[in-house]
Write a protein that holds these residues in place. Sequence first.
Motif, PDB file in Angstrom:
ATOM      1  N   SER A   1      -0.370 -22.997   3.027  1.00 27.92           N
ATOM      2  CA  SER A   1      -1.545 -22.363   3.645  1.00 27.92           C
ATOM      3  C   SER A   1      -1.498 -20.844   3.532  1.00 27.92           C
ATOM      4  CB  SER A   1      -1.632 -22.750   5.125  1.00 27.92           C
ATOM      5  OG  SER A   1      -1.784 -24.124   5.262  1.00 27.92           O
ATOM      6  N   ALA A   2      -0.746 -20.347   2.550  1.00 26.33           N
ATOM      7  CA  ALA A   2      -0.551 -18.911   2.404  1.00 26.33           C
ATOM      8  C   ALA A   2      -1.638 -18.281   1.553  1.00 26.33           C
ATOM      9  CB  ALA A   2       0.818 -18.647   1.776  1.00 26.33           C
ATOM     10  N   TRP A   3      -1.623 -16.968   1.534  1.00 25.80           N
ATOM     11  CA  TRP A   3      -2.574 -16.211   0.723  1.00 25.80           C
ATOM     12  C   TRP A   3      -2.377 -16.521  -0.752  1.00 25.80           C
ATOM     13  CZ3 TRP A   3      -2.719 -10.209  -0.029  1.00 25.80           C
ATOM     14  CH2 TRP A   3      -3.994  -9.817  -0.410  1.00 25.80           C
ATOM     15  N   LEU A   4      -1.117 -16.636  -1.176  1.00 26.85           N
ATOM     16  CA  LEU A   4      -0.844 -16.975  -2.580  1.00 26.85           C
ATOM     17  C   LEU A   4      -1.283 -18.399  -2.931  1.00 26.85           C
ATOM     18  CD1 LEU A   4       2.642 -15.286  -3.161  1.00 26.85           C
ATOM     19  CD2 LEU A   4       0.370 -14.461  -3.831  1.00 26.85           C
ATOM     20  N   ASP A   5      -1.501 -19.230  -1.919  1.00 25.52           N
ATOM     21  CA  ASP A   5      -2.019 -20.582  -2.142  1.00 25.52           C
ATOM     22  C   ASP A   5      -3.545 -20.612  -2.126  1.00 25.52           C
ATOM     23  OD1 ASP A   5       0.566 -21.790  -2.242  1.00 25.52           O
ATOM     24  OD2 ASP A   5       0.655 -21.709  -0.045  1.00 25.52           O
ATOM     25  N   GLY A   6      -4.161 -19.443  -1.971  1.00 29.29           N
ATOM     26  CA  GLY A   6      -5.624 -19.357  -1.989  1.00 29.29           C
ATOM     27  C   GLY A   6      -6.275 -19.413  -0.622  1.00 29.29           C
ATOM     28  N   VAL A   7      -5.494 -19.402   0.455  1.00 33.86           N
ATOM     29  CA  VAL A   7      -6.045 -19.461   1.812  1.00 33.86           C
ATOM     30  C   VAL A   7      -6.183 -18.040   2.349  1.00 33.86           C
ATOM     31  CG1 VAL A   7      -5.684 -20.330   4.159  1.00 33.86           C
ATOM     32  CG2 VAL A   7      -4.978 -21.709   2.192  1.00 33.86           C
ATOM     33  N   SER A   8      -7.301 -17.749   2.942  1.00 33.40           N
ATOM     34  CA  SER A   8      -7.555 -16.415   3.482  1.00 33.40           C
ATOM     35  C   SER A   8      -6.601 -16.109   4.632  1.00 33.40           C
ATOM     36  CB  SER A   8      -8.997 -16.319   3.984  1.00 33.40           C
ATOM     37  OG  SER A   8      -9.182 -15.120   4.705  1.00 33.40           O
ATOM     38  N   PRO A   9      -5.910 -14.963   4.586  1.00 36.68           N
ATOM     39  CA  PRO A   9      -5.018 -14.603   5.689  1.00 36.68           C
ATOM     40  C   PRO A   9      -5.748 -14.244   6.980  1.00 36.68           C
ATOM     41  CG  PRO A   9      -5.067 -12.843   4.063  1.00 36.68           C
ATOM     42  CD  PRO A   9      -5.858 -13.983   3.502  1.00 36.68           C
ATOM     43  N   THR A  10      -7.047 -13.991   6.894  1.00 34.96           N
ATOM     44  CA  THR A  10      -7.822 -13.671   8.088  1.00 34.96           C
ATOM     45  C   THR A  10      -8.441 -14.907   8.727  1.00 34.96           C
ATOM     46  OG1 THR A  10      -9.784 -13.228   6.736  1.00 34.96           O
ATOM     47  CG2 THR A  10      -8.384 -11.341   7.270  1.00 34.96           C
TER      48      THR A  10
ATOM     49  N   GLY B   1     -12.444 -14.670   4.982  1.00 35.24           N
ATOM     50  CA  GLY B   1     -12.505 -15.056   3.579  1.00 35.24           C
ATOM     51  C   GLY B   1     -13.036 -13.991   2.642  1.00 35.24           C
ATOM     52  N   SER B   2     -13.582 -12.893   3.186  1.00 33.51           N
ATOM     53  CA  SER B   2     -14.073 -11.844   2.290  1.00 33.51           C
ATOM     54  C   SER B   2     -12.866 -11.102   1.720  1.00 33.51           C
ATOM     55  CB  SER B   2     -15.018 -10.898   3.027  1.00 33.51           C
ATOM     56  OG  SER B   2     -14.380 -10.283   4.110  1.00 33.51           O
ATOM     57  N   ALA B   3     -12.938 -10.809   0.432  1.00 36.75           N
ATOM     58  CA  ALA B   3     -11.809 -10.196  -0.269  1.00 36.75           C
ATOM     59  C   ALA B   3     -11.423  -8.855   0.346  1.00 36.75           C
ATOM     60  CB  ALA B   3     -12.141 -10.028  -1.746  1.00 36.75           C
ATOM     61  N   TRP B   4     -12.405  -8.030   0.719  1.00 34.47           N
ATOM     62  CA  TRP B   4     -12.098  -6.723   1.287  1.00 34.47           C
ATOM     63  C   TRP B   4     -11.334  -6.858   2.597  1.00 34.47           C
ATOM     64  CZ3 TRP B   4     -13.526  -5.069   6.059  1.00 34.47           C
ATOM     65  CH2 TRP B   4     -14.578  -5.743   6.692  1.00 34.47           C
ATOM     66  N   ALA B   5     -11.706  -7.826   3.450  1.00 32.50           N
ATOM     67  CA  ALA B   5     -11.027  -8.010   4.735  1.00 32.50           C
ATOM     68  C   ALA B   5      -9.608  -8.523   4.522  1.00 32.50           C
ATOM     69  CB  ALA B   5     -11.814  -8.964   5.621  1.00 32.50           C
ATOM     70  N   ASP B   6      -9.445  -9.462   3.571  1.00 30.45           N
ATOM     71  CA  ASP B   6      -8.107  -9.988   3.281  1.00 30.45           C
ATOM     72  C   ASP B   6      -7.187  -8.892   2.751  1.00 30.45           C
ATOM     73  OD1 ASP B   6      -8.902 -12.486   4.107  1.00 30.45           O
ATOM     74  OD2 ASP B   6      -9.177 -13.285   2.079  1.00 30.45           O
ATOM     75  N   PHE B   7      -7.663  -8.107   1.782  1.00 25.44           N
ATOM     76  CA  PHE B   7      -6.848  -7.042   1.216  1.00 25.44           C
ATOM     77  C   PHE B   7      -6.556  -5.949   2.255  1.00 25.44           C
ATOM     78  CE2 PHE B   7      -7.979  -8.851  -2.897  1.00 25.44           C
ATOM     79  CZ  PHE B   7      -6.765  -8.729  -3.564  1.00 25.44           C
ATOM     80  N   ALA B   8      -7.546  -5.592   3.055  1.00 24.83           N
ATOM     81  CA  ALA B   8      -7.334  -4.562   4.082  1.00 24.83           C
ATOM     82  C   ALA B   8      -6.323  -5.030   5.130  1.00 24.83           C
ATOM     83  CB  ALA B   8      -8.659  -4.204   4.753  1.00 24.83           C
ATOM     84  N   PHE B   9      -6.446  -6.275   5.560  1.00 26.23           N
ATOM     85  CA  PHE B   9      -5.541  -6.813   6.572  1.00 26.23           C
ATOM     86  C   PHE B   9      -4.113  -6.908   6.045  1.00 26.23           C
ATOM     87  CE2 PHE B   9      -3.793 -10.645   8.788  1.00 26.23           C
ATOM     88  CZ  PHE B   9      -3.634 -10.052  10.029  1.00 26.23           C
ATOM     89  N   MET B  10      -3.956  -7.488   4.860  1.00 29.20           N
ATOM     90  CA  MET B  10      -2.619  -7.645   4.294  1.00 29.20           C
ATOM     91  C   MET B  10      -2.008  -6.295   3.926  1.00 29.20           C
ATOM     92  SD  MET B  10      -1.758 -10.777   4.513  1.00 29.20           S
ATOM     93  CE  MET B  10      -0.509 -11.201   3.299  1.00 29.20           C
ATOM     94  N   GLY B  11      -2.823  -5.377   3.411  1.00 24.07           N
ATOM     95  CA  GLY B  11      -2.329  -4.039   3.101  1.00 24.07           C
ATOM     96  C   GLY B  11      -1.876  -3.305   4.350  1.00 24.07           C
ATOM     97  N   ALA B  12      -2.623  -3.476   5.435  1.00 19.62           N
ATOM     98  CA  ALA B  12      -2.249  -2.834   6.695  1.00 19.62           C
ATOM     99  C   ALA B  12      -0.938  -3.399   7.222  1.00 19.62           C
ATOM    100  CB  ALA B  12      -3.364  -3.008   7.723  1.00 19.62           C
ATOM    101  N   LEU B  13      -0.779  -4.710   7.189  1.00 23.54           N
ATOM    102  CA  LEU B  13       0.469  -5.319   7.664  1.00 23.54           C
ATOM    103  C   LEU B  13       1.665  -4.843   6.842  1.00 23.54           C
ATOM    104  CD1 LEU B  13      -0.543  -9.040   8.382  1.00 23.54           C
ATOM    105  CD2 LEU B  13      -0.150  -7.211  10.043  1.00 23.54           C
ATOM    106  N   CYS B  14       1.527  -4.865   5.521  1.00 22.71           N
ATOM    107  CA  CYS B  14       2.617  -4.448   4.641  1.00 22.71           C
ATOM    108  C   CYS B  14       2.903  -2.955   4.802  1.00 22.71           C
ATOM    109  CB  CYS B  14       2.269  -4.776   3.194  1.00 22.71           C
ATOM    110  SG  CYS B  14       3.592  -4.372   2.032  1.00 22.71           S
TER     111      CYS B  14
ATOM    112  N   LEU C   1      -6.849  -1.976  17.565  1.00 23.08           N
ATOM    113  CA  LEU C   1      -8.089  -1.927  18.351  1.00 23.08           C
ATOM    114  C   LEU C   1      -9.113  -2.944  17.842  1.00 23.08           C
ATOM    115  CD1 LEU C   1      -8.495   1.901  19.034  1.00 23.08           C
ATOM    116  CD2 LEU C   1      -7.754   0.111  20.627  1.00 23.08           C
ATOM    117  N   LEU C   2      -9.175  -3.128  16.527  1.00 22.98           N
ATOM    118  CA  LEU C   2     -10.085  -4.148  15.983  1.00 22.98           C
ATOM    119  C   LEU C   2      -9.637  -5.554  16.399  1.00 22.98           C
ATOM    120  CD1 LEU C   2     -10.777  -2.710  12.421  1.00 22.98           C
ATOM    121  CD2 LEU C   2     -12.437  -3.011  14.282  1.00 22.98           C
ATOM    122  N   MET C   3      -8.344  -5.803  16.360  1.00 21.21           N
ATOM    123  CA  MET C   3      -7.847  -7.113  16.775  1.00 21.21           C
ATOM    124  C   MET C   3      -8.065  -7.315  18.277  1.00 21.21           C
ATOM    125  SD  MET C   3      -4.453  -7.479  14.398  1.00 21.21           S
ATOM    126  CE  MET C   3      -4.194  -9.228  14.688  1.00 21.21           C
ATOM    127  N   TRP C   4      -7.897  -6.255  19.053  1.00 21.83           N
ATOM    128  CA  TRP C   4      -8.174  -6.318  20.489  1.00 21.83           C
ATOM    129  C   TRP C   4      -9.650  -6.642  20.730  1.00 21.83           C
ATOM    130  CZ3 TRP C   4     -11.320  -2.911  23.339  1.00 21.83           C
ATOM    131  CH2 TRP C   4     -11.246  -3.034  24.730  1.00 21.83           C
TER     132      TRP C   4
END
Length: 193
Positions: free
Chosen positions: A71-80, A100-113, A137-140
Amino acid sequence: MTNTSYPLTSANPLDEDISAEKTDPEADRASQPRRPGGRVLALVRLALGWLFLWAFLDKLVGLGYDTASGSAWLDGVSPTAGFLGSRSGLLGEQFQSMVGSAWADFAFMGALCGLGLALILGIGLRIAAIGGTLLMLLMWAAMLPLANNPFMDQHIIYALALIALAATNAGHTWGLGRPWENSRLVTTLPVLK
């Protein structure tokens, strides 16, 4: 009326102004007792860094903790999908539309990393504090209304911790903060401090 004049210097040598003496800041720092505060903040920095980096790795490859294998991002599942997809509060529809939007997935994963690496290495803590606070704050906001408290949850605590770590130069202890700040890149672009 008598004019009494007082001498400008004190007869007591302990009262004299010693601010004119030149001191070596490195010698002063070495002569002062070491306080454990810097080490405690370094531990907080490393713990938070590991928390963010682990979340990134788990969502990236599905280590079987919060993200199941397959269920990972590399398996094609959205991390958001997990967090944002389950929101049904005040702003639930707005946050669910991002799933599932690419910008949200990349922004979220980039922020975590980025947060994880910056905190563990002790570099770029100012920009990490700004970006991390925005993410928290967005997650809150996605959690509103909160179930256990009118306004306070772990996202606010993480944001405050990020700000405190940046404000106290916590990357200098057990990190690469000092050499990072003296690097040519950071002296040219101080926003990266």
